[in-house]
Design an enzyme around this catalytic site. Structure first.
Site, PDB file in Angstrom:
ATOM      1  N   GLY A 185      39.510  41.375  45.423  1.00  0.00           N
ATOM      2  CA  GLY A 185      38.140  42.092  44.968  1.00  0.00           C
ATOM      3  C   GLY A 185      38.341  43.425  45.246  1.00  0.00           C
ATOM      4  O   GLY A 185      38.654  44.070  46.453  1.00  0.00           O
ATOM      5  N   CYS A 186      37.197  44.105  44.652  1.00  0.00           N
ATOM      6  CA  CYS A 186      37.642  45.677  44.685  1.00  0.00           C
ATOM      7  C   CYS A 186      36.748  46.838  45.965  1.00  0.00           C
ATOM      8  O   CYS A 186      37.661  47.580  46.848  1.00  0.00           O
ATOM      9  CB  CYS A 186      36.792  46.126  43.207  1.00  0.00           C
ATOM     10  SG  CYS A 186      35.221  45.969  42.899  1.00  0.00           S
TER      11      CYS A 186
END
Length: 390
Positions: free
Chosen positions: A193-194
């Protein structure tokens, strides 16, 4: 007594689940036998499918893959826009002309015999149901959260039922700079994920080096609105986002267990972080201010040196000098993560700052970086370059 969550992290550490070398099942070995590095060596192109091409991460993947000399875009899917050209959904692709890209199609119409690799840009809890139906000869980079958490129970606590538990043990968590060898051999890569990308690139080396305390980490994170996806939501309407900022998922954001999984493995003990994300009035970008307590005898200069040594040979991670402050505008449209360390006013504490483009290094760019590693392309192919500023 340990809480159930603490007991999970202790079990995770005993298994060495995060960033470990995964034993490939027989089907994965067949994959590697079928897919020589011909494309990387100038032969037939790698045939790629983008599942969920009508979302932000899907369109970003396509934009970048069009630069890749060793890739052929063989299939693009969208259940909502099936039968339409991609330019009807994203007008920026109209300049390519008619027929330059495959028309969008339903998943059920993909000819898997002509696909070598699938990028899954589908909603959370959707990819698992799709991946179990993809032939085992097709390798996968999944941009959803469906295979990021190694422990099934933890996944189900945060996301609901896991629909492909039999595949989870073979999924490799693809934070490329920290798991390159595992990614190279994987059939299924769980793209990070970011928020976890920026947090782990900043903190994993420091925890491995025992430079900071593991029980006192605060992550104050900000993101652009594209991180929420393209589906219309009240919280991301212009009037809800413009001219201000707000926190969301306070104390319960789904990226928390993903961050903690990587940090627990790095520290060799359970790590729970204080993580609060905020939505900013910008389309792209992640900025994380991370507050840490130094181990006895450590200095801010020591932290900076640990990070510099870790990333000295890495093309996409830069450690700034002497507490210079990174800015999201300087990594916009790039695969770069820029990190810095500054002294806090409080004795024995430091502030680690990190920036990435959430759609690029935090999603599609890192997915292509993983693909390049998996198939033997030069790692920076199609994702090289500096940020877009101004």
């Amino acid at each position: 007594m340990f809480s159930p969550r603490m007991l999970f992290y202790l079990a995770l550490l005993s298994l060495g689940a995060a960033f470990r070398v995964h034993t490939l099942p027989l089907r994965a070995l067949h994959v590697r036998a079928r897919l020589p590095l011909a494309a990387a060596q100038g032969g037939e192109p790698l045939r790629v499918a983008v599942l969920g091409a009508s979302g932000y991460t899907g369109s970003e993947l396509i934009r970048l893959l069009l630069r890749h000399p060793g890739v052929e875009l063989a299939a693009l899917t969208s259940e909502r826009y099936a039968g339409k050209p991609l330019s009807d959904v994203f007008a920026q692709f109209a300049c390519l002309g008619s027929g330059a890209l495959p028309a969008l199609t339903n998943l059920e119409h993909v000819d898997w015999s002509s696909i070598d690799l699938a990028f899954c840009c589908l909603p959370h809890a959707t990819t698992q149901k799709v991946v179990v139906q993809i032939p085992s000869l097709v390798r996968i980079v999944d941009l959803s959260a469906d295979f990021r958490l190694a422990d099934i129970g933890t996944y189900e606590e945060w996301y609901g039922e896991h629909y492909a538990p039999e595949l989870q043990p073979d999924a490799v968590y693809g934070l490329t700079e920290l798991a390159r060898n595992q990614v190279r051999e994987a059939r299924l890569v769980a793209n990070p994920g970011c928020y976890p990308t920026a947090a782990q690139l900043s903190l994993v080396p420091l925890l491995r080096a025992r430079a900071i305390e593991s029980d006192d980490i605060i992550i104050d994170a900000k993101s652009g609105t594209s991180g929420a996806g393209r589906a219309p939501k009240e919280a991301t309407l212009f009037c809800e986002v413009a001219d201000g900022m707000h926190a969301y998922g306070v104390g319960k954001h789904r990226h928390a267990p993903e961050i903690e999984q990587g940090l627990s493995n790095a520290a060799d003990e359970p790590v729970i972080v204080n993580f609060t994300p905020h939505l900013m009035p910008m389309s792209r970008g992640i900025f994380e201010s991370i507050y840490v307590r130094l181990k006895d005898g450590q200095t801010v200069a020591d932290l900076e040196n640990v990070l510099k040594q870790q990333y000295s040979d890495e093309k996409f991670v830069t450690v700034l000098e002497n507490g210079a402050v990174p800015q999201t505008r300087h990594v916009r449209g790039s695969n770069h993560c820029v990190i810095s360390v500054s002294a806090d006013r409080l004795p024995g504490r430091a502030i680690v700052m990190a920036v990435i483009d959430n759609l690029f290094k935090g999603a599609s760019g890192q997915a292509i970086q993983n693909m390049n590693v998996m198939f033997g392309f030069p790692e920076s192919t199609a994702i090289d370059g500096v940020g877009m500023f101004p």
